[in-house]
Design a protein around this motif. Structure first.
Motif, PDB file in Angstrom:
ATOM      1  N   LEU A 157      -3.181  50.859  -5.660  1.00 65.13           N
ATOM      2  CA  LEU A 157      -4.386  50.281  -5.078  1.00 65.13           C
ATOM      3  C   LEU A 157      -4.622  50.831  -3.677  1.00 65.13           C
ATOM      4  O   LEU A 157      -3.716  50.853  -2.835  1.00 65.13           O
ATOM      5  CB  LEU A 157      -4.246  48.766  -5.035  1.00 65.13           C
ATOM      6  N   MET A 158      -5.848  51.274  -3.412  1.00 63.63           N
ATOM      7  CA  MET A 158      -6.179  51.805  -2.095  1.00 63.63           C
ATOM      8  C   MET A 158      -6.018  50.717  -1.036  1.00 63.63           C
ATOM      9  O   MET A 158      -6.389  49.560  -1.235  1.00 63.63           O
ATOM     10  CB  MET A 158      -7.610  52.341  -2.075  1.00 63.63           C
ATOM     11  N   GLY A 159      -5.467  51.100   0.111  1.00 66.30           N
ATOM     12  CA  GLY A 159      -5.239  50.171   1.205  1.00 66.30           C
ATOM     13  C   GLY A 159      -3.820  49.634   1.271  1.00 66.30           C
ATOM     14  O   GLY A 159      -3.420  49.039   2.268  1.00 66.30           O
ATOM     15  N   THR A 160      -3.033  49.880   0.220  1.00 66.18           N
ATOM     16  CA  THR A 160      -1.667  49.361   0.166  1.00 66.18           C
ATOM     17  C   THR A 160      -0.629  50.343   0.683  1.00 66.18           C
ATOM     18  O   THR A 160       0.447  49.941   1.128  1.00 66.18           O
ATOM     19  CB  THR A 160      -1.299  48.997  -1.279  1.00 66.18           C
ATOM     20  N   GLY A 161      -0.923  51.642   0.586  1.00 66.72           N
ATOM     21  CA  GLY A 161       0.084  52.636   0.931  1.00 66.72           C
ATOM     22  C   GLY A 161       1.179  52.749  -0.111  1.00 66.72           C
ATOM     23  O   GLY A 161       2.243  53.312   0.155  1.00 66.72           O
ATOM     24  N   TRP A 162       0.928  52.245  -1.316  1.00 70.59           N
ATOM     25  CA  TRP A 162       1.918  52.342  -2.381  1.00 70.59           C
ATOM     26  C   TRP A 162       1.977  53.754  -2.948  1.00 70.59           C
ATOM     27  O   TRP A 162       0.982  54.480  -2.960  1.00 70.59           O
ATOM     28  CB  TRP A 162       1.570  51.386  -3.522  1.00 70.59           C
ATOM     29  N   ASP A 355      -7.464  53.393   5.391  1.00 68.67           N
ATOM     30  CA  ASP A 355      -6.898  54.165   4.273  1.00 68.67           C
ATOM     31  C   ASP A 355      -5.726  55.041   4.711  1.00 68.67           C
ATOM     32  O   ASP A 355      -5.269  55.892   3.954  1.00 68.67           O
ATOM     33  CB  ASP A 355      -7.983  55.051   3.670  1.00 68.67           C
ATOM     34  N   GLN A 356      -5.208  54.818   5.905  1.00 69.43           N
ATOM     35  CA  GLN A 356      -4.274  55.773   6.499  1.00 69.43           C
ATOM     36  C   GLN A 356      -2.890  55.751   5.858  1.00 69.43           C
ATOM     37  O   GLN A 356      -2.242  56.799   5.746  1.00 69.43           O
ATOM     38  CB  GLN A 356      -4.205  55.512   8.009  1.00 69.43           C
ATOM     39  N   LYS A 357      -2.421  54.593   5.406  1.00 72.15           N
ATOM     40  CA  LYS A 357      -1.150  54.565   4.679  1.00 72.15           C
ATOM     41  C   LYS A 357      -1.269  55.313   3.356  1.00 72.15           C
ATOM     42  O   LYS A 357      -0.329  55.987   2.923  1.00 72.15           O
ATOM     43  CB  LYS A 357      -0.718  53.119   4.431  1.00 72.15           C
ATOM     44  N   ASP A 358      -2.423  55.189   2.720  1.00 70.69           N
ATOM     45  CA  ASP A 358      -2.641  55.883   1.445  1.00 70.69           C
ATOM     46  C   ASP A 358      -2.615  57.395   1.632  1.00 70.69           C
ATOM     47  O   ASP A 358      -2.029  58.123   0.827  1.00 70.69           O
ATOM     48  CB  ASP A 358      -3.984  55.460   0.843  1.00 70.69           C
ATOM     49  N   ASN A 359      -3.267  57.869   2.686  1.00 72.38           N
ATOM     50  CA  ASN A 359      -3.251  59.310   2.961  1.00 72.38           C
ATOM     51  C   ASN A 359      -1.839  59.794   3.265  1.00 72.38           C
ATOM     52  O   ASN A 359      -1.432  60.882   2.843  1.00 72.38           O
ATOM     53  CB  ASN A 359      -4.169  59.620   4.142  1.00 72.38           C
ATOM     54  N   THR A 360      -1.084  58.983   3.996  1.00 76.72           N
ATOM     55  CA  THR A 360       0.274  59.379   4.381  1.00 76.72           C
ATOM     56  C   THR A 360       1.170  59.566   3.171  1.00 76.72           C
ATOM     57  O   THR A 360       1.901  60.564   3.074  1.00 76.72           O
ATOM     58  CB  THR A 360       0.875  58.346   5.337  1.00 76.72           C
ATOM     59  N   VAL A 361       1.126  58.631   2.221  1.00 77.15           N
ATOM     60  CA  VAL A 361       2.015  58.770   1.061  1.00 77.15           C
ATOM     61  C   VAL A 361       1.626  59.978   0.216  1.00 77.15           C
ATOM     62  O   VAL A 361       2.485  60.579  -0.452  1.00 77.15           O
ATOM     63  CB  VAL A 361       2.033  57.488   0.204  1.00 77.15           C
ATOM     64  N   ARG A 362       0.373  60.374   0.250  1.00 75.09           N
ATOM     65  CA  ARG A 362      -0.044  61.560  -0.488  1.00 75.09           C
ATOM     66  C   ARG A 362       0.478  62.832   0.174  1.00 75.09           C
ATOM     67  O   ARG A 362       0.856  63.796  -0.511  1.00 75.09           O
ATOM     68  CB  ARG A 362      -1.563  61.572  -0.637  1.00 75.09           C
ATOM     69  N   ALA A 363       0.509  62.852   1.499  1.00 78.34           N
ATOM     70  CA  ALA A 363       1.090  64.016   2.189  1.00 78.34           C
ATOM     71  C   ALA A 363       2.606  64.052   2.029  1.00 78.34           C
ATOM     72  O   ALA A 363       3.201  65.129   1.906  1.00 78.34           O
ATOM     73  CB  ALA A 363       0.705  63.988   3.666  1.00 78.34           C
ATOM     74  N   LEU A 364       3.222  62.875   1.995  1.00 81.97           N
ATOM     75  CA  LEU A 364       4.677  62.823   1.827  1.00 81.97           C
ATOM     76  C   LEU A 364       5.115  63.436   0.504  1.00 81.97           C
ATOM     77  O   LEU A 364       6.178  64.060   0.416  1.00 81.97           O
ATOM     78  CB  LEU A 364       5.165  61.376   1.914  1.00 81.97           C
TER      79      LEU A 364
END
Length: 425
Positions: A157-162, A355-364
């Motif tokens: 889910l967007m906004g969770t950073g999962w 949306d910044q946690k979501d972007n971070t996990v995608r770069a990780l």
């Protein structure tokens, strides 16, 4: 469909709100359409007018719909809405949105198209904007200026950073959470359907059916950056990121010195970021680097006490700087992150919300960044920068992803290609 312009050009309406990082991708698309010989009229907050005209577009302001008239007004609104006082936040939302928000956005879209006929609409995905656009019968594309935001079973889910992953619990989470959010959002359906009915459209059975009624939904990022959805509606297109700098960031910049260059870029609009910027400045003061900090339009550079090796400016051309940068420190907004990756530069990501946690996990998942807490001390930030500078694996991962982005750009239809296809019939 309205009558076409001469010389093969078409007329587009770009209807949008000033969402900060969502603005440059949309205006980048508009500028490209103008370069291709089309005409674009931007319907938006007055704060966007100068940038819209710089992109070669005509401009109309929101009239009845909610809007902000100045950067100071926007900052005050965000500070209230995202502050720690729930009552103040509620009042700010109520004052901004007011009664009949959806109807007011829809009405302004329809009125603008009546005054300035167009061939197609490019729209921020707000319900009122989409309802107004769809009621005209014109081809309409919803612009998603970052990752795919629609709640989708099987997708975090967007906004969770999962992050997605194996295991019964994660699969259950990623199945149930989107359904729960869709149910909650669905409680607004009676109000939305009252507006839909007033424009002679059939009732919605789901809020996100507004996306399905669009000719296209353009996701303005890389499919290789985003997580793979189990299924996507047939009208969804990943069109790659827009990498142009915003018009207000066109100031000249001249490289000085030979130490590694670290670019610092947080939100272009207010996000309570002064404290973080100050800690980043102190962190860079501990390292043998050149720091260039761009504060954005909401922060005065004079608010930051910087050491001698850190230059603080409000804006600078990131695309030019990234050709020389060794590291980017960012809040992980989509625009900054994807530009850095396109240039092959690794990142220190310090997500602050949205949306910044979501972007971070995608770069990780690509190994091109490290993640820190927004409360990190200068020592921790300095250690993270030193790690990226000392370990070549981060830069190599970023360069590999830059190659992927370049290959996609050379082989996939762009947002402008998809927009043009809508008006070709």
């Amino acid at each position: 469909m309205a009558e076409r312009l001469g010389h093969g050009g078409a007329r587009f309406l770009l209807a949008m709100i000033d969402g900060g990082g969502t603005v440059p991708p949309a205006l980048g698309l508009a500028a490209e359409l103008v370069r291709r010989g089309h005409q674009v009229r931007v319907l938006a907050d007055p704060t966007i007018e100068a940038s819209a005209r710089s992109a070669g577009c005509a401009f109309s302001p929101w009239r009845d719909a909610p809007h902000v008239n100045s950067r100071a007004e926007q900052t005050a609104l965000i500070a209230a809405m995202e502050g720690r006082n729930p009552l103040r936040a509620f009042r700010a939302v109520k004052d901004y949105a007011g009664k009949d928000m959806t109807r007011r956005f829809a009405g302004d879209v329809v009125a603008t198209i009546r005054e300035f006929p167009v061939d197609a609409v490019l729209a921020d995905p707000l319900p009122g904007i989409l309802i107004g656009a769809q009621s005209t019968g014109l081809p309409t594309a919803a612009l998603l200026a970052q990752i795919y935001l629609r709640p989708t079973p099987g997708l975090p889910l967007m906004g969770t950073g999962w992050s997605p992953g194996p295991g019964v619990l994660r699969r259950a989470r990623d199945t149930l959470a989107p359904r729960a959010v869709s149910w909650l959002v669905g409680r607004t359906l009676p109000r939305l359907n009252a507006v839909v009915a007033s424009y002679g459209q059939p009732p919605l059975h789901d809020v996100f059916e507004l996306f399905d009624r669009c000719t296209k939904v353009l996701v303005m990022t890389s499919p290789s950056f985003d997580f793979v959805a189990p299924r996507l509606p047939a009208n969804v297109r990943y069109v790659g990121p827009q990498l142009d700098d915003p018009a207000w960031a066109a100031a000249e910049w001249h490289s000085q010195g030979t130490d590694p260059l670290v670019l610092v870029a947080t939100s272009s609009i207010f996000q309570h970021q002064v404290g973080l910027l100050q800690r980043i400045a102190r962190a860079l003061g501990q390292l043998p680097v050149r720091g260039l900090m761009t504060t954005g339009t909401a922060v005065d550079p004079d608010e930051i006490e910087a050491p001698p090796n850190v230059e603080v400016v409000q804006a600078a051309p990131h695309s030019r700087i990234l050709t020389e940068a060794s590291v980017v420190i960012t809040h992980a907004g989509h625009g900054t992150m994807i530009k850095a990756l396109a240039a092959g530069v690794p990142l220190v990501c310090i997500p602050m919300g949205r949306d910044q946690k979501d972007n971070t996990v995608r770069a990780l998942q690509h190994g091109s960044c490290v993640r820190l807490s927004a409360k990190s001390t200068p020592d921790k930030i300095a250690a993270a920068v030193a790690d990226l500078l000392d370990d070549p694996h981060y830069a190599a991962a970023a360069r590999r992803f830059a190659d992927i982005l370049a290959q996609e750009a050379a082989t996939m239809p762009s947002a402008a290609d998809e927009a043009e296809a809508m008006v070709r019939g």
